[in-house]
Design a protein around this motif. Structure first.
Motif, PDB file in Angstrom:
ATOM      1  N   LYS A  89      48.634 -20.849 -17.353  1.00 26.09           N
ATOM      2  CA  LYS A  89      48.724 -19.754 -18.320  1.00 26.09           C
ATOM      3  C   LYS A  89      47.315 -19.416 -18.792  1.00 26.09           C
ATOM      4  CE  LYS A  89      49.470 -22.340 -22.597  1.00 26.09           C
ATOM      5  NZ  LYS A  89      50.307 -22.578 -23.750  1.00 26.09           N
ATOM      6  N   ILE A  90      47.177 -18.213 -19.301  1.00 25.16           N
ATOM      7  CA  ILE A  90      45.863 -17.867 -19.856  1.00 25.16           C
ATOM      8  C   ILE A  90      46.017 -17.400 -21.290  1.00 25.16           C
ATOM      9  CG2 ILE A  90      44.358 -17.436 -17.893  1.00 25.16           C
ATOM     10  CD1 ILE A  90      45.282 -14.668 -17.674  1.00 25.16           C
ATOM     11  N   LYS A  91      45.048 -17.813 -22.088  1.00 24.13           N
ATOM     12  CA  LYS A  91      44.985 -17.330 -23.462  1.00 24.13           C
ATOM     13  C   LYS A  91      44.014 -16.168 -23.434  1.00 24.13           C
ATOM     14  CE  LYS A  91      45.802 -21.021 -26.757  1.00 24.13           C
ATOM     15  NZ  LYS A  91      45.113 -21.913 -27.717  1.00 24.13           N
ATOM     16  N   SER A  92      44.466 -15.020 -23.894  1.00 21.62           N
ATOM     17  CA  SER A  92      43.568 -13.869 -23.864  1.00 21.62           C
ATOM     18  C   SER A  92      43.604 -13.140 -25.207  1.00 21.62           C
ATOM     19  CB  SER A  92      43.982 -12.912 -22.750  1.00 21.62           C
ATOM     20  OG  SER A  92      45.163 -12.241 -23.106  1.00 21.62           O
ATOM     21  N   LYS A  93      42.572 -12.376 -25.441  1.00 19.85           N
ATOM     22  CA  LYS A  93      42.535 -11.583 -26.669  1.00 19.85           C
ATOM     23  C   LYS A  93      43.316 -10.298 -26.449  1.00 19.85           C
ATOM     24  CE  LYS A  93      38.188 -13.325 -28.455  1.00 19.85           C
ATOM     25  NZ  LYS A  93      36.748 -13.185 -28.376  1.00 19.85           N
ATOM     26  N   LEU A  94      43.904  -9.793 -27.497  1.00 18.99           N
ATOM     27  CA  LEU A  94      44.634  -8.530 -27.381  1.00 18.99           C
ATOM     28  C   LEU A  94      43.645  -7.387 -27.195  1.00 18.99           C
ATOM     29  CD1 LEU A  94      47.295  -8.899 -30.210  1.00 18.99           C
ATOM     30  CD2 LEU A  94      47.741  -8.822 -27.770  1.00 18.99           C
ATOM     31  N   ASN A 104      36.325 -12.409 -19.172  1.00 17.11           N
ATOM     32  CA  ASN A 104      35.358 -13.454 -19.560  1.00 17.11           C
ATOM     33  C   ASN A 104      35.819 -14.247 -20.784  1.00 17.11           C
ATOM     34  OD1 ASN A 104      33.530 -12.807 -17.528  1.00 17.11           O
ATOM     35  ND2 ASN A 104      32.706 -11.121 -18.758  1.00 17.11           N
ATOM     36  N   SER A 105      36.719 -13.660 -21.540  1.00 14.77           N
ATOM     37  CA  SER A 105      37.188 -14.358 -22.745  1.00 14.77           C
ATOM     38  C   SER A 105      38.435 -15.201 -22.472  1.00 14.77           C
ATOM     39  CB  SER A 105      37.490 -13.349 -23.846  1.00 14.77           C
ATOM     40  OG  SER A 105      38.635 -12.597 -23.483  1.00 14.77           O
ATOM     41  N   PHE A 106      38.916 -15.213 -21.252  1.00 17.31           N
ATOM     42  CA  PHE A 106      40.148 -15.949 -20.929  1.00 17.31           C
ATOM     43  C   PHE A 106      39.921 -17.461 -20.990  1.00 17.31           C
ATOM     44  CE2 PHE A 106      41.999 -12.504 -17.873  1.00 17.31           C
ATOM     45  CZ  PHE A 106      42.122 -11.653 -18.965  1.00 17.31           C
ATOM     46  N   VAL A 107      40.946 -18.134 -21.450  1.00 16.86           N
ATOM     47  CA  VAL A 107      40.946 -19.604 -21.384  1.00 16.86           C
ATOM     48  C   VAL A 107      42.187 -19.992 -20.591  1.00 16.86           C
ATOM     49  CG1 VAL A 107      41.012 -21.746 -22.703  1.00 16.86           C
ATOM     50  CG2 VAL A 107      39.824 -19.759 -23.643  1.00 16.86           C
ATOM     51  N   ALA A 108      41.981 -20.675 -19.468  1.00 13.03           N
ATOM     52  CA  ALA A 108      43.116 -21.073 -18.631  1.00 13.03           C
ATOM     53  C   ALA A 108      43.668 -22.418 -19.104  1.00 13.03           C
ATOM     54  CB  ALA A 108      42.664 -21.169 -17.182  1.00 13.03           C
ATOM     55  N   LYS A 109      44.965 -22.541 -19.101  1.00 13.01           N
ATOM     56  CA  LYS A 109      45.621 -23.775 -19.546  1.00 13.01           C
ATOM     57  C   LYS A 109      46.804 -24.085 -18.643  1.00 13.01           C
ATOM     58  CE  LYS A 109      44.229 -24.223 -24.180  1.00 13.01           C
ATOM     59  NZ  LYS A 109      44.092 -25.544 -24.602  1.00 13.01           N
TER      60      LYS A 109
ATOM     61  N   MET B  23      49.626  -3.172 -28.137  1.00 12.62           N
ATOM     62  CA  MET B  23      48.404  -3.779 -27.587  1.00 12.62           C
ATOM     63  C   MET B  23      48.768  -4.515 -26.282  1.00 12.62           C
ATOM     64  SD  MET B  23      45.815  -3.492 -29.909  1.00 12.62           S
ATOM     65  CE  MET B  23      44.830  -4.882 -30.370  1.00 12.62           C
ATOM     66  N   VAL B  24      47.763  -4.776 -25.482  1.00 16.85           N
ATOM     67  CA  VAL B  24      48.029  -5.469 -24.215  1.00 16.85           C
ATOM     68  C   VAL B  24      47.329  -6.816 -24.181  1.00 16.85           C
ATOM     69  CG1 VAL B  24      48.494  -3.436 -22.780  1.00 16.85           C
ATOM     70  CG2 VAL B  24      46.157  -4.212 -23.081  1.00 16.85           C
ATOM     71  N   PHE B  25      47.889  -7.713 -23.409  1.00 16.97           N
ATOM     72  CA  PHE B  25      47.290  -9.036 -23.225  1.00 16.97           C
ATOM     73  C   PHE B  25      47.419  -9.421 -21.751  1.00 16.97           C
ATOM     74  CE2 PHE B  25      51.194 -11.543 -22.797  1.00 16.97           C
ATOM     75  CZ  PHE B  25      52.143 -10.679 -23.347  1.00 16.97           C
ATOM     76  N   ALA B  26      46.673 -10.436 -21.371  1.00 15.73           N
ATOM     77  CA  ALA B  26      46.686 -10.849 -19.958  1.00 15.73           C
ATOM     78  C   ALA B  26      47.685 -11.973 -19.748  1.00 15.73           C
ATOM     79  CB  ALA B  26      45.299 -11.307 -19.547  1.00 15.73           C
ATOM     80  N   GLN B  27      48.347 -11.923 -18.628  1.00 16.45           N
ATOM     81  CA  GLN B  27      49.291 -12.979 -18.277  1.00 16.45           C
ATOM     82  C   GLN B  27      49.069 -13.356 -16.806  1.00 16.45           C
ATOM     83  OE1 GLN B  27      53.597 -12.073 -18.056  1.00 16.45           O
ATOM     84  NE2 GLN B  27      53.796 -13.561 -19.697  1.00 16.45           N
ATOM     85  N   LEU B 120      39.930 -26.076 -14.969  1.00 17.45           N
ATOM     86  CA  LEU B 120      40.391 -24.805 -15.514  1.00 17.45           C
ATOM     87  C   LEU B 120      39.243 -23.986 -16.100  1.00 17.45           C
ATOM     88  CD1 LEU B 120      43.739 -25.984 -17.140  1.00 17.45           C
ATOM     89  CD2 LEU B 120      43.543 -24.348 -15.276  1.00 17.45           C
ATOM     90  N   LYS B 121      38.236 -24.701 -16.617  1.00  9.98           N
ATOM     91  CA  LYS B 121      37.070 -24.000 -17.177  1.00  9.98           C
ATOM     92  C   LYS B 121      36.349 -23.208 -16.090  1.00  9.98           C
ATOM     93  CE  LYS B 121      35.807 -26.705 -21.172  1.00  9.98           C
ATOM     94  NZ  LYS B 121      35.035 -27.863 -21.600  1.00  9.98           N
ATOM     95  N   ALA B 122      36.421 -23.744 -14.863  1.00 13.38           N
ATOM     96  CA  ALA B 122      35.708 -23.094 -13.756  1.00 13.38           C
ATOM     97  C   ALA B 122      36.555 -22.013 -13.083  1.00 13.38           C
ATOM     98  CB  ALA B 122      35.314 -24.152 -12.737  1.00 13.38           C
TER      99      ALA B 122
END
Lengths: 273, 134
Positions: A89-94, A104-109, B23-27, B120-122
């Motif tokens: 999953k990714i945490k992203s900003k709205l 670039n602001s995504f955090v993968a989990k 608003m939109v977000f990434a999935q 995951l950071k990479a």
């Protein structure tokens, strides 16, 4: 049906939820975690309970973990029997529009979604409150470090030698305590001393909190060496486990001079590096 | 280096508030869903153990993890992370008032290992199909 023991933990919480600054003190139920079991312990346990060869269990366990890890890292969702589904999953900003989403602001989990079976079993688990033998007074990490040092001093006098020469450099909240359950376990005479056990934080009402911050508990065990290697897992599944948990939160127990258990609990420790 | 494809989704339903609505977000756009059978095939291929045995052993491992978790143990699952239980519980003013009845829900959580966190950071992200739900 499972059994989970709980204790009352002191917390400071936001009165009107996230975004507010007014705080209050209170107590919440938290699970007592008996031990951290690793894959080797797990393989031992399964081999003891079944007729499956231990070597095969170890090979399959390694492969199972490898497959889940690789698949998740490559964007797949993977369904694991009895447990549930792992997926990335990714945490992203709205953002106002899809074109303004900033990768670039995504955090993968890793997302873990428990199966219906696991959820059902958890909900039918019995919860039992433990009462500390002595009232628990929250103390600072520094005080706990001093308590630990004093305890090891007493132990050294009792045993006629230093338990662990460098114990005074123990970091009660820092890298050396991260991850592992046994930080050091010197054998002195017939006594095995095990220091170090991490309890992870349980953010009771806020599952979105970043889990990099952890509560840390240090456990000092002193047990007579029976000739076999001291194994915290056996220890945990034997009688001392219950005694340890009954005496949770800074209590002290001694019985037949065979096992001595002491918990040093640190509330709100600094983030583990 | 891991590569994840993502898609844009719009806030809607119970998650949408007056502030974030529209608003939109990434999935993550999942590559595929791997079933238990597929997983057993992969393990059999990787471990050189017979497929029938793999199914039995995998089942035993996962069942054991489930039972240990349901009994309050934390399970450190190699490079994946650590499973442990947590409570969603009501706050009480004093220690004595806290009881098992305060526990609204028992959750099981996976705390990622350092290895997987670093991997995951990479992660690189690539824009997949943009899906609008409005």
């Amino acid at each position: 049906m499972g059994l989970i023991k709980m204790y009352a933990a002191a917390i400071t919480y936001l009165v009107n939820g996230p975004g507010t600054t007014e705080t209050a003190e209170g107590y919440v139920a938290r699970p007592v975690r008996y031990s951290t079991i690793d894959v080797n312990d797990l393989a031992d346990h399964i081999a003891a309970d079944s007729r499956i060869e231990r070597s095969k269990i170890a090979v399959i366990t390694d492969s199972l973990i490898k497959q889940i890890t690789e698949m998740v890292l490559n964007g797949h969702a993977i369904s694991v029997p009895h447990l549930g589904t792992f997926s990335p999953k990714i945490k992203s900003k709205l953002a106002p529009t899809s074109t303004l989403i900033d990768a670039n602001s995504f955090v993968a989990k890793v997302n873990f979604r428990p199966s219906a079976e696991l959820k059902r079993d958890l909900q039918s688990t019995r919860i039992e409150k433990i009462t500390p033998a002595t009232p628990f007074t929250p103390v600072t990490a520094q005080q706990e470090a001093e308590n630990l040092a004093a305890y090891l001093d007493r132990l050294a006098v009792e045993l006629g030698k230093e338990v662990y020469p460098d114990y005074k450099t123990i970091q009660v909240h820092g890298t050396p305590l991260a991850e592992n359950i046994n930080i050091f376990s010197p054998l002195i005479g017939d006594t095995q001393v095990v220091v170090g056990h991490i309890l992870r934080v349980d953010y009771t009402d806020n599952q979105d909190v970043d889990h990099d911050e952890e509560d840390v508990a240090i456990v000092v065990f002193k047990a007579k060496n029976s000739g076999n290697k001291f194994n915290p897992y056996e220890f945990v599944n034997g009688r001392p486990r219950y005694l340890a948990n009954d005496k949770f939160n800074g209590a002290y127990w001694e019985d037949d001079n065979t096992v001595e258990v002491r918990y040093l609990k640190i509330e709100h420790a600094l983030p583990v590096a | 280096m891991p590569l994840l494809r993502f898609k844009a989704r719009q806030m809607k339903g119970s998650h949408a508030t007056s502030i974030n609505k529209g608003m939109v977000f990434a999935q993550v756009e999942r590559a595929s869903k791997i079933s238990t059978d597929d997983l057993n095939d992969l393990i059999a291929q990787d471990s050189q153990v017979e497929r029938s045995e793999v199914a039995v052993i995998t089942d035993a491992i996962c069942k054991q993890i489930k039972e240990l978790v349901c009994n309050g143990h934390s399970i450190q699952v190699g490079t994946l992370g650590t499973f442990s239980v947590g409570f969603n519980a009501k706050v009480q003013p004093t220690q004595d008032l806290v009881s098992a009845k305060d526990v609204r829900k028992i959750n099981v959580r996976l705390y990622e290992s350092k290895y997987i966190k670093n991997e995951l950071k990479a992660t690189r992200f690539s824009d997949g199909t943009v899906v609008s739900e409005s």
